[in-house]
Design a protein around this motif. Structure first.
Motif, mmCIF file in Angstrom:
data_model
loop_
_atom_site.group_PDB
_atom_site.id
_atom_site.type_symbol
_atom_site.label_atom_id
_atom_site.label_comp_id
_atom_site.label_asym_id
_atom_site.label_seq_id
_atom_site.Cartn_x
_atom_site.Cartn_y
_atom_site.Cartn_z
ATOM 1 N N ARG A 101 0.811 -1.214 0.000
ATOM 2 C CA ARG A 101 0.000 0.000 0.000
ATOM 3 C C ARG A 101 0.848 1.268 0.000
ATOM 4 N N ILE A 102 2.041 1.176 0.549
ATOM 5 C CA ILE A 102 2.871 2.362 0.678
ATOM 6 C C ILE A 102 3.792 2.557 -0.522
ATOM 7 N N LYS A 103 3.853 1.584 -1.415
ATOM 8 C CA LYS A 103 4.743 1.721 -2.572
ATOM 9 C C LYS A 103 4.378 2.909 -3.473
ATOM 10 N N PRO A 104 3.094 3.153 -3.791
ATOM 11 C CA PRO A 104 2.765 4.300 -4.653
ATOM 12 C C PRO A 104 3.262 5.646 -4.125
ATOM 13 N N PRO A 105 3.069 5.984 -2.833
ATOM 14 C CA PRO A 105 3.636 7.257 -2.372
ATOM 15 C C PRO A 105 5.164 7.277 -2.379
ATOM 16 N N ASN A 115 6.064 16.041 -7.640
ATOM 17 C CA ASN A 115 4.735 16.644 -7.713
ATOM 18 C C ASN A 115 4.090 16.534 -6.329
ATOM 19 N N ASP A 116 4.048 17.645 -5.605
ATOM 20 C CA ASP A 116 3.543 17.612 -4.232
ATOM 21 C C ASP A 116 2.127 17.068 -4.150
ATOM 22 N N ALA A 117 1.259 17.528 -5.014
ATOM 23 C CA ALA A 117 -0.142 17.096 -4.977
ATOM 24 C C ALA A 117 -0.255 15.590 -5.179
ATOM 25 N N LEU A 118 0.556 15.055 -6.108
ATOM 26 C CA LEU A 118 0.527 13.614 -6.370
ATOM 27 C C LEU A 118 1.027 12.829 -5.154
ATOM 28 N N TYR A 124 -2.717 9.771 0.923
ATOM 29 C CA TYR A 124 -4.112 9.607 1.339
ATOM 30 C C TYR A 124 -4.654 8.240 0.932
ATOM 31 N N ASP A 125 -4.308 7.789 -0.267
ATOM 32 C CA ASP A 125 -4.748 6.459 -0.704
ATOM 33 C C ASP A 125 -4.222 5.385 0.247
ATOM 34 N N ALA A 126 -2.953 5.513 0.637
ATOM 35 C CA ALA A 126 -2.323 4.508 1.497
ATOM 36 C C ALA A 126 -2.940 4.486 2.886
ATOM 37 N N VAL A 127 -3.128 5.651 3.490
ATOM 38 C CA VAL A 127 -3.662 5.671 4.860
ATOM 39 C C VAL A 127 -5.135 5.314 4.879
ATOM 40 N N THR A 128 -5.861 5.584 3.790
ATOM 41 C CA THR A 128 -7.279 5.222 3.736
ATOM 42 C C THR A 128 -7.444 3.721 3.755
#
Length: 379
Positions: A101-105, A115-118, A124-128
């Motif tokens: 789950r943490i690989k994308p961030p 890209n800060d927003a990304l 947010y995706d990971a913690v959700t």
């Protein structure tokens, strides 16, 4: 429209060099494994290296200014709290899943064109995914302080209904996670000059002539750790520390004072609730000062028995105090507190979802950490 405040917070608080330490850790891992230092390499890392990288990222992300301002996934507390829970989840049985789950961030944070927003979207995706859904909040609640049909404020006399209060409080607090890594650094790392001031004071304690304040333990510490004796020692120690802090800083920044109220109910709650000791926002507070829950900044719970640091004892007592503070101060996002069971100390943070805590430490063995903690509370 709902995303505008979030995007503005991200824009106003850029990541900048905040992830440099994480990137350096990644480069070191890649060089040791003879791998190219590109974001896609995350998929090729072994479990041990990936875990190190994840911890480095979470540690760095928690200290980014935006993490302290962005809302948590449940809109209670901040994203920083979610990141702490995600870090804790790495110790669960779903270890491999949580790492995925943490690989994308991680990849977003390692991109050449940051890209800060990304990055924050991926966080947010990971913690959700790693945060359980919130329990329903009663529609009739106007304040929505806590998502429970029953709560501890409904008990007028807790001494008569202690077992019922405990059961409701356990529900209200939810899971309490204990022994988090880097807790002290996370919550006190931003206090100006804390490390330098702590070392300076502790060195004075060691070098105080023939009667040092610290010599294999704190001078004057009551061996049996009875409440009144500990309160007296604690008040004397914090006053010495406060005097040092004021002399150390040309413009005193330490405006909080300890307040001991073990036998006197604190004003501002329905029930007659007492608190052993705490820090208040009144620089002139003394042992006879009166206060209410709107003034309590850091609650504390004392127990003479070191074995009292268990969920059914000191932790629940401190949770009661935290609940009163959050109810009386509806703008508070979280409450720092501490338990001192004998000479064993633990630092706590309660928000409106539950509580997390540091590892336990002995103040008579780790005197410097104790000094730093009390200065952190006072700052």
């Amino acid at each position: 429209m709902a995303d505008q405040p979030r995007s503005k917070t991200i824009k106003d608080n850029p990541i900048g060099e905040g992830l440099d330490a994480f990137r350096a850790s990644f480069n070191s891992i890649c060089e040791a494994a003879y791998l190219p230092c590109t974001a896609d390499v995350v998929e090729q890392l072994g479990q041990e290296d990936l875990q190190k990288l994840v911890l480095a990222f979470l540690s760095a992300a928690q200290n980014l200014p935006a993490a302290r301002l962005l809302p948590a996934t449940t809109r209670r507390g901040t994203l920083r709290s979610d990141l702490l829970r995600l870090e804790l989840s790495l110790d669960s049985d779903n270890f491999d899943l949580n790492l995925d789950r943490i690989k994308p961030p991680l990849k977003a944070a390692l991109a050449n064109d940051l890209n800060d927003a990304l990055v924050w979207d991926r966080v947010y995706d990971a913690v959700t995914e790693s945060t359980p859904p919130p329990r329903p909040i009663p529609i009739a609640s106007s304040i929505q302080q806590t998502p429970w049909l029953r709560n501890t404020s409904s008990f007028v006399n807790p001494s008569e209904h202690r077992k019922y209060v405990d059961n409701v409080l356990k529900e209200e607090l939810g899971p309490m996670y204990v022994g988090l890594r880097d807790f002290h650094k996370t919550y006190f790392g931003d206090v100006p000059n804390l490390e330098t001031a702590s070392k300076t004071f502790f060195e004075e304690c060691l070098e105080d002539g023939s009667n040092p304040l610290f010599d294999n333990g704190w001078s004057g510490w009551p061996e049996e750790a009875k409440q009144d004796d500990v309160l007296s020692w604690f008040a004397d120690f914090t006053e010495k520390l406060a005097a040092f802090a004021e002399s150390y800083n040309s413009a005193p920044a330490y405006k909080r004072r300890p307040l001991a109220k073990p036998d006197e109910p604190i004003a501002g709650s329905v029930g007659k609730r007492k608190m052993d000791i705490g820090f208040v926002d009144d620089p002139g507070a003394g042992k006879n000062s009166r206060c209410d829950w709107t003034q309590i900044l850091v609650p504390g719970e004392l127990k003479s028995n070191p074995s009292a640091d268990i969920p059914s004892d000191a932790r629940l007592d401190l949770g009661r105090y935290a609940r009163e503070v959050l109810a009386a101060q509806d703008t508070r996002r979280f409450v720092l507190g501490f338990t001192l069971c004998g000479s064993l100390m633990r630092i706590w943070v309660f928000d409106r979802l539950g509580g997390i805590a540091s590892e336990q430490f002995d103040i008579n063995k780790d005197g410097l950490r104790f000094v730093s903690t009390i200065l952190g509370f006072s700052g």
